[in-house]
Design a protein around this motif. Structure first.
Motif, PDB file in Angstrom:
ATOM      1  N   THR A 144       0.833  -1.207   0.000  1.00 27.22           N
ATOM      2  CA  THR A 144       0.000   0.000   0.000  1.00 27.22           C
ATOM      3  C   THR A 144       0.862   1.250   0.000  1.00 27.22           C
ATOM      4  OG1 THR A 144      -1.782  -1.144   1.167  1.00 27.22           O
ATOM      5  CG2 THR A 144      -1.803   1.266   1.255  1.00 27.22           C
ATOM      6  N   ILE A 145       0.469   2.213  -0.835  1.00 26.79           N
ATOM      7  CA  ILE A 145       1.080   3.534  -0.827  1.00 26.79           C
ATOM      8  C   ILE A 145      -0.023   4.555  -0.571  1.00 26.79           C
ATOM      9  CG2 ILE A 145       3.014   2.903  -2.320  1.00 26.79           C
ATOM     10  CD1 ILE A 145       1.531   4.150  -4.692  1.00 26.79           C
TER      11      ILE A 145
ATOM     12  N   SER B 185       4.703   4.479  -6.811  1.00 25.03           N
ATOM     13  CA  SER B 185       5.277   4.623  -5.464  1.00 25.03           C
ATOM     14  C   SER B 185       6.160   5.866  -5.405  1.00 25.03           C
ATOM     15  CB  SER B 185       6.089   3.378  -5.093  1.00 25.03           C
ATOM     16  OG  SER B 185       5.260   2.246  -5.010  1.00 25.03           O
ATOM     17  N   ALA B 186       6.965   6.076  -6.445  1.00 27.66           N
ATOM     18  CA  ALA B 186       7.848   7.242  -6.491  1.00 27.66           C
ATOM     19  C   ALA B 186       7.057   8.539  -6.631  1.00 27.66           C
ATOM     20  CB  ALA B 186       8.849   7.093  -7.629  1.00 27.66           C
ATOM     21  N   ILE B 187       5.979   8.520  -7.416  1.00 33.74           N
ATOM     22  CA  ILE B 187       5.128   9.711  -7.554  1.00 33.74           C
ATOM     23  C   ILE B 187       4.482  10.066  -6.212  1.00 33.74           C
ATOM     24  CG2 ILE B 187       2.958  10.572  -8.553  1.00 33.74           C
ATOM     25  CD1 ILE B 187       5.205  10.769 -10.544  1.00 33.74           C
ATOM     26  N   TYR B 188       3.912   9.075  -5.520  1.00 28.79           N
ATOM     27  CA  TYR B 188       3.303   9.341  -4.214  1.00 28.79           C
ATOM     28  C   TYR B 188       4.344   9.868  -3.234  1.00 28.79           C
ATOM     29  CZ  TYR B 188      -1.423   7.404  -4.934  1.00 28.79           C
ATOM     30  OH  TYR B 188      -2.717   7.190  -5.325  1.00 28.79           O
TER      31      TYR B 188
ATOM     32  N   ASP C 184      12.249  15.319  -8.243  1.00 25.57           N
ATOM     33  CA  ASP C 184      11.789  13.937  -8.389  1.00 25.57           C
ATOM     34  C   ASP C 184      10.870  13.789  -9.599  1.00 25.57           C
ATOM     35  OD1 ASP C 184      13.233  13.442  -6.101  1.00 25.57           O
ATOM     36  OD2 ASP C 184      11.516  12.836  -4.889  1.00 25.57           O
ATOM     37  N   ALA C 185       9.971  14.740  -9.779  1.00 25.81           N
ATOM     38  CA  ALA C 185       9.064  14.690 -10.924  1.00 25.81           C
ATOM     39  C   ALA C 185       9.851  14.749 -12.233  1.00 25.81           C
ATOM     40  CB  ALA C 185       8.061  15.838 -10.859  1.00 25.81           C
TER      41      ALA C 185
ATOM     42  N   HIS D  22      18.395   8.520  -4.191  1.00 22.43           N
ATOM     43  CA  HIS D  22      17.290   7.656  -3.733  1.00 22.43           C
ATOM     44  C   HIS D  22      16.631   6.894  -4.885  1.00 22.43           C
ATOM     45  CE1 HIS D  22      15.489  11.536  -4.691  1.00 22.43           C
ATOM     46  NE2 HIS D  22      14.305  10.955  -4.783  1.00 22.43           N
ATOM     47  N   PHE D  23      17.029   7.179  -6.117  1.00 24.45           N
ATOM     48  CA  PHE D  23      16.510   6.443  -7.268  1.00 24.45           C
ATOM     49  C   PHE D  23      17.490   5.366  -7.755  1.00 24.45           C
ATOM     50  CE2 PHE D  23      14.001  10.456  -7.996  1.00 24.45           C
ATOM     51  CZ  PHE D  23      12.759   9.895  -7.769  1.00 24.45           C
ATOM     52  N   ALA D  24      18.445   4.989  -6.922  1.00 25.66           N
ATOM     53  CA  ALA D  24      19.462   4.015  -7.321  1.00 25.66           C
ATOM     54  C   ALA D  24      18.859   2.675  -7.744  1.00 25.66           C
ATOM     55  CB  ALA D  24      20.469   3.814  -6.196  1.00 25.66           C
ATOM     56  N   ASP D  25      17.725   2.301  -7.155  1.00 22.50           N
ATOM     57  CA  ASP D  25      17.102   1.014  -7.491  1.00 22.50           C
ATOM     58  C   ASP D  25      15.997   1.142  -8.544  1.00 22.50           C
ATOM     59  OD1 ASP D  25      15.245   2.341  -5.884  1.00 22.50           O
ATOM     60  OD2 ASP D  25      14.637   0.536  -4.817  1.00 22.50           O
ATOM     61  N   ALA D  26      15.929   2.277  -9.225  1.00 18.62           N
ATOM     62  CA  ALA D  26      14.896   2.483 -10.244  1.00 18.62           C
ATOM     63  C   ALA D  26      15.043   1.471 -11.363  1.00 18.62           C
ATOM     64  CB  ALA D  26      14.995   3.898 -10.818  1.00 18.62           C
TER      65      ALA D  26
END
Length: 183
Positions: free
Chosen positions: A8-9, A115-118, A133-134, A174-178
């Motif tokens: 859940t997000i 998840s990243a957008i939220y 981030d966007a 924080h996007f290393a696992d994208a």
């Protein structure tokens, strides 16, 4: 992204999305979802270039719009199918929470992306995600998703400048696992 379902997000607007699980299929994995949307809220006009999405209303009244068309409405037990490549949006057209169940197929990067957008909305504290981030998400996944109502100048100039400035400032650790974008 290794996920234990259900997952859940929730964003700062009180919208909640639960990824219930994944069903394998001949057209790719289908991720099952449940949405909770507050009155008069919902995602902006957007496009999934590589996925179909279907929502069935469990409670409340869902309004939806295909770009260039008039809004339409579905109620409990009714469904709407958004075909890949078709700009669309939906929102809660009632006074109570809207609950929908549905799916997105093929799943591709949708769980990670949303998840990243939220998380970016939570970082900004408003519906508009945090700018760096966007910009990262819009640049990295430009072949998969689009925000249809953003002006062309913003997409062609402001987003790329913000993205490259974010790279220079090392904003994207924080996007290393994208997951890799689809071709």
């Amino acid at each position: 992204m290794n996920i234990d379902y259900p997952y859940t997000i929730q964003n700062c607007l009180g919208e909640k999305l639960t990824f219930l699980g994944v069903e394998p299929g001949p057209e790719g994995d289908k991720v099952l979802v449940e949405n909770w949307v507050n009155p008069q809220s919902g995602p902006p006009m957007h496009t999934h270039f590589k996925q179909d999405e279907e929502l069935t209303v469990v409670a409340g009244k869902l309004a939806y719009q295909i770009l260039g068309q008039q809004p339409q409405y579905v109620t409990v037990g009714q469904s709407v199918l958004f075909k890949r490549g078709v700009p669309h949006k939906f929102w809660n057209a009632g006074d109570e929470p809207l609950i929908c169940r549905g799916w997105v197929q093929p799943a591709n990067s949708i769980v990670y992306y949303l998840s990243a957008i939220y998380a970016a909305q939570n970082k900004s504290g408003k519906a508009q995600p945090e700018a760096f981030d966007a910009a990262y998400l819009m640049m990295r996944y430009a072949q998969e998703y689009d925000m249809a109502e953003l002006p062309p100048l913003v997409k062609k100039v402001a987003i790329p400048i913000t993205y490259w400035l974010g790279r220079l400032l090392r904003k994207y650790k924080h996007f290393a696992d994208a997951p890799s974008p689809l071709k």
